[in-house]
Design a protein around this motif. Structure first.
Motif, short mmCIF file in Angstrom:
data_model
loop_
_atom_site.label_atom_id
_atom_site.label_comp_id
_atom_site.label_asym_id
_atom_site.label_seq_id
_atom_site.Cartn_x
_atom_site.Cartn_y
_atom_site.Cartn_z
N SER A 27 0.82 -1.22 0.00
CA SER A 27 0.00 0.00 0.00
C SER A 27 0.86 1.28 0.00
O SER A 27 0.66 2.15 -0.85
N PRO A 28 1.86 1.43 0.89
CA PRO A 28 2.71 2.62 0.79
C PRO A 28 3.56 2.65 -0.49
O PRO A 28 3.80 3.73 -1.04
N LEU A 29 3.99 1.50 -0.97
CA LEU A 29 4.76 1.50 -2.23
C LEU A 29 3.92 2.08 -3.35
O LEU A 29 4.39 2.86 -4.18
N ARG A 30 2.63 1.73 -3.38
CA ARG A 30 1.74 2.22 -4.42
C ARG A 30 1.36 3.68 -4.17
O ARG A 30 1.37 4.49 -5.09
N HIS A 31 1.05 4.02 -2.93
CA HIS A 31 0.62 5.39 -2.62
C HIS A 31 1.71 6.39 -2.94
O HIS A 31 1.45 7.47 -3.48
N TRP A 32 2.98 6.03 -2.62
CA TRP A 32 4.10 6.95 -2.87
C TRP A 32 4.79 6.63 -4.21
O TRP A 32 5.90 7.05 -4.46
N LYS A 33 4.07 5.84 -5.03
CA LYS A 33 4.44 5.62 -6.44
C LYS A 33 5.86 5.09 -6.65
O LYS A 33 6.62 5.60 -7.49
N ALA A 34 6.21 4.06 -5.91
CA ALA A 34 7.50 3.40 -6.12
C ALA A 34 7.48 2.67 -7.45
O ALA A 34 6.46 2.09 -7.83
N GLY A 35 8.57 2.74 -8.17
CA GLY A 35 8.64 2.06 -9.47
C GLY A 35 10.00 2.26 -10.08
O GLY A 35 10.96 2.58 -9.37
N LYS A 36 10.06 2.07 -11.37
CA LYS A 36 11.35 2.22 -12.08
C LYS A 36 11.90 3.62 -11.83
O LYS A 36 11.18 4.60 -11.94
N GLY A 37 13.17 3.70 -11.45
CA GLY A 37 13.80 5.01 -11.23
C GLY A 37 13.72 5.47 -9.79
O GLY A 37 14.40 6.40 -9.40
N THR A 85 9.98 10.55 1.71
CA THR A 85 9.03 10.22 2.78
C THR A 85 9.47 8.97 3.54
O THR A 85 9.82 7.96 2.92
N LEU A 86 9.45 9.08 4.86
CA LEU A 86 9.67 7.92 5.73
C LEU A 86 8.30 7.47 6.21
O LEU A 86 7.60 8.22 6.88
N VAL A 87 7.89 6.27 5.83
CA VAL A 87 6.57 5.76 6.23
C VAL A 87 6.74 4.74 7.34
O VAL A 87 7.42 3.72 7.16
N ILE A 88 6.12 5.02 8.46
CA ILE A 88 6.19 4.08 9.58
C ILE A 88 5.00 3.13 9.49
O ILE A 88 3.84 3.57 9.46
N VAL A 89 5.31 1.83 9.39
CA VAL A 89 4.23 0.84 9.43
C VAL A 89 4.38 -0.07 10.66
O VAL A 89 3.46 -0.80 10.99
N GLY A 90 5.54 -0.02 11.32
CA GLY A 90 5.78 -0.94 12.43
C GLY A 90 5.32 -0.40 13.77
O GLY A 90 4.23 -0.74 14.25
N TYR A 91 6.12 0.46 14.36
CA TYR A 91 5.88 0.92 15.73
C TYR A 91 4.64 1.82 15.82
O TYR A 91 4.49 2.76 15.04
N LEU A 92 3.81 1.56 16.82
CA LEU A 92 2.57 2.31 17.04
C LEU A 92 2.69 3.03 18.39
O LEU A 92 2.73 2.39 19.42
N GLY A 93 2.78 4.36 18.38
CA GLY A 93 2.85 5.08 19.66
C GLY A 93 3.70 6.32 19.55
O GLY A 93 4.09 6.74 18.46
N GLY A 94 3.99 6.93 20.68
CA GLY A 94 4.75 8.18 20.72
C GLY A 94 6.20 7.95 20.33
O GLY A 94 6.79 6.92 20.65
N ILE A 95 6.75 8.93 19.59
CA ILE A 95 8.15 8.83 19.15
C ILE A 95 9.06 9.47 20.21
O ILE A 95 8.81 10.59 20.64
N GLU A 96 10.09 8.78 20.60
CA GLU A 96 11.10 9.31 21.49
C GLU A 96 12.46 8.99 20.90
O GLU A 96 12.58 8.04 20.12
N PRO A 97 13.57 9.66 21.17
CA PRO A 97 13.62 10.72 22.16
C PRO A 97 13.07 12.05 21.65
O PRO A 97 12.57 12.85 22.41
N PHE A 98 13.09 12.30 20.35
CA PHE A 98 12.55 13.54 19.78
C PHE A 98 12.53 13.36 18.26
O PHE A 98 13.12 12.42 17.72
N LEU A 99 11.85 14.26 17.59
CA LEU A 99 11.85 14.26 16.13
C LEU A 99 12.39 15.60 15.70
O LEU A 99 11.78 16.64 15.98
N ASN A 100 13.55 15.62 15.07
CA ASN A 100 14.19 16.87 14.65
C ASN A 100 13.55 17.35 13.34
O ASN A 100 13.65 16.67 12.32
N THR A 101 12.91 18.51 13.38
CA THR A 101 12.22 19.00 12.17
C THR A 101 13.17 19.68 11.18
O THR A 101 12.77 19.94 10.05
N VAL A 102 14.41 19.97 11.62
CA VAL A 102 15.31 20.73 10.74
C VAL A 102 15.51 20.04 9.38
O VAL A 102 15.22 20.64 8.34
N PRO A 103 15.93 18.75 9.36
CA PRO A 103 16.11 18.14 8.03
C PRO A 103 14.80 17.99 7.26
O PRO A 103 14.80 17.98 6.02
#
Ligand code: NAP
Ligand code: ZN
Length: 351
Positions: free
Chosen positions: A168-178, A266-284
């Motif tokens: 589903s994420p491969l299709r939604h984010w249009k993974a394919g040749k290239g 895009t980084l798609v999380i399908v595994g872990y369900l819950g709050g992200i720690e220690p932090f999420l750096n928005t700069v990059p």
């Protein structure tokens, strides 16, 4: 409502091992298909649910949502399948089918809540739905899938969750040749993500924390492997990926992976369900218009699309077939990442 007694394997509490029990299945109504279960895959979500990792398990529970079997009865209005056909059931057995999400074939995002194959509210019998670690299941036609005739039945079972959750994420984010796709974690979901991304024509990299899986990853179709604990290896793929599918089941630092995304990646999380720690750096993220997203299984039409694609490309899961009685040991091995790459239960062992 009339019911039939069937054998199942379940548990009455978070700390009790799974054991044999009897459960009730409804008699097929006009829209229902009754399936004799032949194989059921073992998903990490089964373990999370059996042991109440997410805190919302209602006991007793019978898990299992990678189901392949043979049709034994169909209701009078059923047209999709007939008695004797092979059939599959994944993570959902019901949804409202009237909300905007359902109308767009996104039953997994049903605004009234889809019914999970296990631990969901059973609209027919009351109580909770009980899953595929059992002899039989009765499911409304819309939620039953057709199995491509050329695929090995046992190895097809994991497509119903591990397959669709990565498709589903491969299709939604249009993974394919290239496109450059990376997968974090080589387990059930991870190995299917590699096979499917490769099948779609993408260049595929595996991030693993387990040295020793490199050879397997390359055989599964990965073009390269990065050991995620090695800083120099991580640095070498800085800014590379269009899409990363993160299948890790437990809390972990996702910041190092964001650095490996390309602009607009895009980084798609399908595994872990819950709050992200220690932090999420928005700069990059801000400096590179990068996204962190989540994704849940896939809709029924998309699941059939994935199964048909697997039929055409001869893609199935790498499995270790186990007996129902071996399930508790299989869970312990799954916790140690000691599975290559999906346990599938041979349900004949329960009969
Ligand atoms: P799995 O077979 O156990 O594989 C998980 C892989 O993640 C392991 O093989 C390991 O790979 C890596 N890993 C495990 N523990 C880790 C840790 N503490 N830190 C870093 N890496 C770790 O599990 P699965 O069946 O693929 O399921 C993965 C997750 O997806 C589960 O949480 C499950 O509940 C979830 N899930 C979500 C959906 C959805 O719709 N979003 C659907 C199904 C399942 P390496 O050894 O290669 O590092
Ligand atoms: Zn699953």
């Amino acid at each position: 409502m009339e019911t039939t007694n069937v054998k199942a394997y379940g548990t009455a509490s978070a700390d009790a091992p799974l054991a044999q029990m009897n459960i009730q299945r409804r008699t097929a109504t006009a829209k229902d298909i009754e399936i004799d279960i032949l194989y059921c895959g073992v998903c990490h979500s089964d373990l999370h649910t059996a042991r109440n990792d997410w805190g919302f398990t209602t006991y007793p529970t019978v898990v299992g949502h990678e189901i392949v079997g043979k049709v034994t009865k169909v209701g009078s209005e059923v047209t999709k399948l007939k008695v004797g056909d092979f059939a599959a059931v994944g993570c959902m057995v019901d949804s409202c089918q009237t909300c905007d999400s359902c109308k767009q074939d996104l039953e997994q995002y049903c605004s009234n809540g889809f019914t999970g194959t296990y631990n969901g509210k059973d609209k027919h019998l009351g109580g909770m739905t009980l899953g595929g670690y059992s002899e039989k299941i009765v499911v409304e036609e819309h939620f039953v899938l057709k199995v491509p005739a050329n695929l090995n039945l046992a190895a097809t079972a994991p497509l119903l969750c591990a397959g669709i959750t990565t498709w589903s994420p491969l299709r939604h984010w249009k993974a394919g040749k290239g496109s450059k796709v990376a997968v974090v974690g080589l387990g059930g979901l991870g190995h299917m993500a590699i096979k499917l991304a490769k099948g779609l024509g993408a260049e595929v990299t595996l991030f693993s924390r387990t040295p020793g899986k490199e050879k397997d990853a390359l055989e599964l179709g990965a073009d390269s492997v990065i050991i995620s604990t090695e800083a120099d290896q991580m640095g070498a793929v800085n800014g590379k990926f269009d899409l990363i599918i993160d299948t890790v089941p437990y809390i972990h630092d996702i910041n190092p992976y964001i650095g490996t995304l390309n602009t607009n990646g895009t980084l798609v999380i399908v595994g872990y369900l819950g709050g992200i720690e220690p932090f999420l750096n928005t700069v990059p993220m801000i400096m590179g218009r990068k996204s962190v997203a989540g994704s849940l299984i896939g809709g029924i039409a998309e699941t059939q699309e994935m199964l048909d694609f697997c039929g055409e490309h001869n893609i199935v899961s790498e499995i270790e077939l186990i007996k129902m009685q071996d399930i508790n040991e299989a869970y312990e091995r799954m916790l140690k990442s000691d599975v290559r790459y999906r346990f599938v239960i041979d349900m004949a062992s329960l009969k």
